[in-house]
Design an enzyme around this catalytic site. Structure first.
Site, PDB file in Angstrom:
ATOM      1  CB  CYS A   1      32.239  31.296  25.431  1.00 34.74           C
ATOM      2  SG  CYS A   1      31.377  29.742  25.758  1.00 34.74           S
TER       3      CYS A   1
ATOM      4  CB  CYS B   1      38.773  32.120  25.509  1.00 37.84           C
ATOM      5  SG  CYS B   1      39.458  31.193  26.905  1.00 37.84           S
ATOM      6  CG  HIS B   2      36.341  32.320  21.909  1.00 38.20           C
ATOM      7  ND1 HIS B   2      37.312  31.900  21.025  1.00 38.20           N
ATOM      8  CD2 HIS B   2      35.993  31.221  22.640  1.00 38.20           C
ATOM      9  CE1 HIS B   2      37.534  30.608  21.201  1.00 38.20           C
ATOM     10  NE2 HIS B   2      36.757  30.170  22.165  1.00 38.20           N
TER      11      HIS B   2
ATOM     12  CB  CYS C   1      16.640  11.076   6.835  1.00 35.76           C
ATOM     13  SG  CYS C   1      16.037  12.666   6.225  1.00 35.76           S
TER      14      CYS C   1
END
Length: 258
Positions: A73, A76-77, A219
């Site tokens: 990751c 790219c970032h 829920c």
């Protein structure tokens, strides 16, 4: 016995309920405000917050090269503290290629498939929760701003419909607890407003970190309704509505709850 008590409590709370009303913005409260001082202290101290273990795992995954592309990751970032700041407060976001909103978990898996050429991570897997918690933690303390894209408007509306819709054997909607009866108690536990400010979240009941979709499914099971599969459009639309409903509130990831 606990489930039976919860079901009975829900029935008593909603007997003869009037039409649901949404919570005014000035009255919105994070689930944090309903917790005991001990649980608040656990969330506030990163060295005591169990969710930080997932954040640390996520940081390691962020920097790990994998897939046929042999990319991380970070390739790219770059530094997530900069590149991922304000990302989580803007999700679910509209994906132009798919023509629909995707949540943060789905965005991570799309990046894996498209850029790392790696297999998607299963929902509720430790790696997916860890990466999501790490990315979201970079926006901790920032106001939620999801839903500003006009393309999201019809999906926000669908999520709201699901939130208001009665379903299951108990014929309940999410709104009957979280709009109409918040700050009351159900089977000894406080009923919160259902604000999604801390996901992925560490729940003492789970003894683990879990996603917002896991909480939504819990829920639905409590209402004796058939839960939607992980990744279903209904879940993403509900996530989108809840984040839109909480806009302006601060992100707490990784939050701690009972």
């Amino acid at each position: 016995m606990r489930l039976a008590g919860i079901i009975t409590g829900i029935a008593l709370l909603t007997a003869g309920a009037v039409l649901a009303t949404e919570i005014p913005p000035a009255e919105r409260r994070s689930g944090y405000s309903f917790m005991t001082s001990d649980t608040k202290a656990m969330q506030d101290d990163d060295t005591s917050n169990p969710g930080m273990l997932w954040v640390l795992d996520g940081e390691a995954l962020w920097n790990r090269r994998l897939g046929a592309a042999d990319k991380a990751c970070a390739d790219c970032h770059g530094d997530a503290r900069t590149s991922m700041k304000r990302v989580a407060v803007s999700y679910p976001a509209f994906d132009k290629a798919l023509g629909r909103p995707v949540d943060l978990e789905q965005r991570i898996n799309l990046c894996r498939a498209n850029h790392q050429q790696a297999s998607p991570l299963p929902y509720e897997s430790r790696d997916l929760l860890a990466l999501t918690a790490f990315v979201a933690q970079q926006s901790r303390g920032l106001p939620i701003e999801t839903g500003s894209d006009p393309q999201l408007a019809p999906f926000v509306a669908r999520g709201r419909e699901l939130f208001m819709q009665r379903q299951g054997q108990l014929n309940l909607g999410c709104t009957n607890c979280h709009d109409d009866n918040w700050d009351k108690h159900l089977a000894g536990s406080a009923i919160t407003q259902g604000q999604p400010t801390g996901y992925p979240i560490y729940r003492l009941e789970w003894q683990s970190v879990g996603s917002l979709q896991r909480r939504l499914r819990n829920c639905m099971i409590g209402m004796r309704a058939e839960p939607y599969p992980y990744g279903a459009a209904e879940h993403v639309n509900m996530e989108l509505y809840l984040m839109w409903r909480a806009r302006g509130m601060k992100l707490e990831t990784p939050a701690v709850r009972p």
